[in-house]
Write an enzyme that holds these catalytic residues in place. Structure first.
Site, PDB file in Angstrom:
ATOM      1  N   GLU A 123       0.827  -1.219   0.000  1.00  0.00           N
ATOM      2  CA  GLU A 123       0.000   0.000   0.000  1.00  0.00           C
ATOM      3  C   GLU A 123       0.860   1.267   0.000  1.00  0.00           C
ATOM      4  O   GLU A 123       0.385   2.345   0.345  1.00  0.00           O
ATOM      5  CB  GLU A 123      -0.965   0.010   1.205  1.00  0.00           C
ATOM      6  CG  GLU A 123      -1.844  -1.213   1.353  1.00  0.00           C
ATOM      7  CD  GLU A 123      -2.831  -1.444   0.207  1.00  0.00           C
ATOM      8  OE1 GLU A 123      -2.869  -0.621  -0.729  1.00  0.00           O
ATOM      9  OE2 GLU A 123      -3.536  -2.452   0.252  1.00  0.00           O
ATOM     10  N   HIS A 146      -2.950   1.996   8.511  1.00  0.00           N
ATOM     11  CA  HIS A 146      -3.988   1.201   7.838  1.00  0.00           C
ATOM     12  C   HIS A 146      -4.175  -0.083   8.632  1.00  0.00           C
ATOM     13  O   HIS A 146      -3.211  -0.780   8.933  1.00  0.00           O
ATOM     14  CB  HIS A 146      -3.561   0.877   6.404  1.00  0.00           C
ATOM     15  CG  HIS A 146      -4.406  -0.174   5.752  1.00  0.00           C
ATOM     16  ND1 HIS A 146      -5.774  -0.036   5.603  1.00  0.00           N
ATOM     17  CD2 HIS A 146      -4.108  -1.398   5.248  1.00  0.00           C
ATOM     18  CE1 HIS A 146      -6.260  -1.119   5.011  1.00  0.00           C
ATOM     19  NE2 HIS A 146      -5.271  -1.977   4.794  1.00  0.00           N
ATOM     20  N   HIS A 148      -7.402  -3.394   9.785  1.00  0.00           N
ATOM     21  CA  HIS A 148      -8.641  -4.082   9.410  1.00  0.00           C
ATOM     22  C   HIS A 148      -9.535  -4.261  10.647  1.00  0.00           C
ATOM     23  O   HIS A 148      -9.626  -5.366  11.181  1.00  0.00           O
ATOM     24  CB  HIS A 148      -8.316  -5.464   8.816  1.00  0.00           C
ATOM     25  CG  HIS A 148      -7.495  -5.442   7.557  1.00  0.00           C
ATOM     26  ND1 HIS A 148      -7.024  -6.597   6.938  1.00  0.00           N
ATOM     27  CD2 HIS A 148      -7.068  -4.418   6.779  1.00  0.00           C
ATOM     28  CE1 HIS A 148      -6.335  -6.275   5.854  1.00  0.00           C
ATOM     29  NE2 HIS A 148      -6.330  -4.957   5.736  1.00  0.00           N
ATOM     30  N   HIS A 218     -12.916  -3.837   3.514  1.00  0.00           N
ATOM     31  CA  HIS A 218     -11.474  -4.098   3.633  1.00  0.00           C
ATOM     32  C   HIS A 218     -10.904  -3.528   4.940  1.00  0.00           C
ATOM     33  O   HIS A 218     -10.515  -4.288   5.824  1.00  0.00           O
ATOM     34  CB  HIS A 218     -10.752  -3.518   2.406  1.00  0.00           C
ATOM     35  CG  HIS A 218      -9.268  -3.681   2.433  1.00  0.00           C
ATOM     36  ND1 HIS A 218      -8.492  -3.747   1.306  1.00  0.00           N
ATOM     37  CD2 HIS A 218      -8.392  -3.778   3.462  1.00  0.00           C
ATOM     38  CE1 HIS A 218      -7.218  -3.890   1.653  1.00  0.00           C
ATOM     39  NE2 HIS A 218      -7.139  -3.907   2.960  1.00  0.00           N
TER      40      HIS A 218
HETATM   41  P1  13P Z   1       1.070  -5.491   3.134  1.00  0.00           P
HETATM   42  O1  13P Z   1       1.495  -6.762   3.806  1.00  0.00           O
HETATM   43  O2  13P Z   1       1.597  -5.375   1.728  1.00  0.00           O
HETATM   44  O3  13P Z   1       1.365  -4.281   3.979  1.00  0.00           O
HETATM   45  O4  13P Z   1      -0.524  -5.560   2.946  1.00  0.00           O
HETATM   46  C1  13P Z   1      -1.399  -5.686   4.029  1.00  0.00           C
HETATM   47  C2  13P Z   1      -2.705  -5.061   3.771  1.00  0.00           C
HETATM   48  O5  13P Z   1      -3.448  -4.810   4.703  1.00  0.00           O
HETATM   49  C3  13P Z   1      -3.095  -4.758   2.378  1.00  0.00           C
HETATM   50  O6  13P Z   1      -4.171  -3.868   2.313  1.00  0.00           O
HETATM   51 ZN    ZN Z   2      -5.421  -3.956   4.129  1.00  0.00          ZN
END
Ligand code: 13P
Ligand code: ZN
Length: 273
Positions: A123, A146, A148, A218
């Site tokens: 990302e 970022h 989840h 996501h």
């Molecule tokens: P990466 O392992 O490339 O950081 O990806 C994790 C992720 O949450 C992708 O949206």
């Molecule tokens: Zn992600």
């Protein structure tokens, strides 16, 4: 690198914060396998010590980031686990330096011999696009997170909550703190392929009018003065989503705060409303 890090207290502080955050994300169950990524703009915290770049590997970016030329960033690695990052941050993340053209970067925390196929997060386009905008806006925010968060992602699986006004009304209505600390609310970015320039562009469009950006089905992005500040905004909205589902699971429909109560809170805590 170890010795240099020891001598740079500011960078060491950032890395400690990242490790602490990585542990929280794992403990919360928001970090399955390699889920999530973190970056921090270190520019101005590093002097002239990395001006000779021949020994460091160089990589192309898909576009140039003019406002980030010669900038330094702490960035987590692609495929790395948050629980590993918490224990060994420098093995699971890196420090990058963008070149003078802004369209390539060096990984300065590893030399060519100990690169071991390490690459920054997939990302990176979204992280760098956000950092560029923050620099252009002269923002004090240097951290981008970022993750989840389960309940927030779950909400975007429900058709009626893919309407931005509705999801914000529900989230603000579940807890007054969410109005106080996340007054501009959540921006919804419709599902888009992750790890692309496209999702970076869509994310950037919503940076200035929201506190947390939600990639539908996501995860979330937030910015902050440090990584824990960015995390707090997501955490507060996540709490609202948890209360919503808790009441629903108990067989009730949550009442929520009224429009008047939400406006009253915004007026009390934010002069612009
Ligand atoms: P990466 O392992 O490339 O950081 O990806 C994790 C992720 O949450 C992708 O949206
Ligand atoms: Zn992600």
């Amino acid at each position: 690198m170890k010795e240099w890090l020891k001598s740079n207290k500011k960078v060491t502080r950032v890395i400690k914060d990242v490790a602490e955050l990585a542990n929280y994300l794992w403990q919360r169950g928001w970090a399955e396998r390699n889920a999530g990524n973190i970056s921090y703009n270190l520019s101005g915290m590093i002097g002239e010590e990395f001006s000779q770049m021949e020994d460091y590997p160089i990589f192309n970016l898909d576009r140039s980031y003019d406002a980030l030329k010669n900038g330094y960033f702490f960035v987590t690695g692609t495929g790395k686990r948050m629980r590993d990052l918490a224990r060994s941050p420098m093995k699971n993340a890196c420090i990058l330096k963008l070149t003078g053209e802004g369209n390539k970067y060096h990984i300065i925390s590893r030399n060519k011999k100990n690169l071991y196929d390490f690459r920054p997060t997939s990302e990176l386009p979204t992280h760098l696009s956000i950092h560029e905008q923050l620099v252009l806006n002269k923002s004090e925010n240097r951290a981008v997170v970022h993750t989840h968060p389960n309940e927030l992602v779950a909400l975007t699986q429900i058709k009626e909550f893919t309407d931005e006004a509705r999801i914000n009304h529900v989230l603000w209505g579940m807890h007054p703190e969410s109005v106080v600390f996340v007054p501009r609310g959540l921006a919804l970015v419709p599902y888009t392929l992750p790890g692309t320039e496209n999702i970076a562009r869509e994310t950037l469009k919503r940076l200035s009018d929201s506190d947390v950006i939600m990639w539908e089905k996501h995860g979330t992005f937030a910015v902050g003065v440090d990584v824990l500040d960015a995390f707090d905004k997501i955490d507060i909205l996540s709490k609202s989503a948890q209360i919503f589902f808790m009441v629903r699971q108990a067989g009730y429909t949550p009442e929520g705060l009224s429009d008047e109560q939400i406006i009253e809170l915004k007026k009390k805590f934010h002069s612009e409303y």
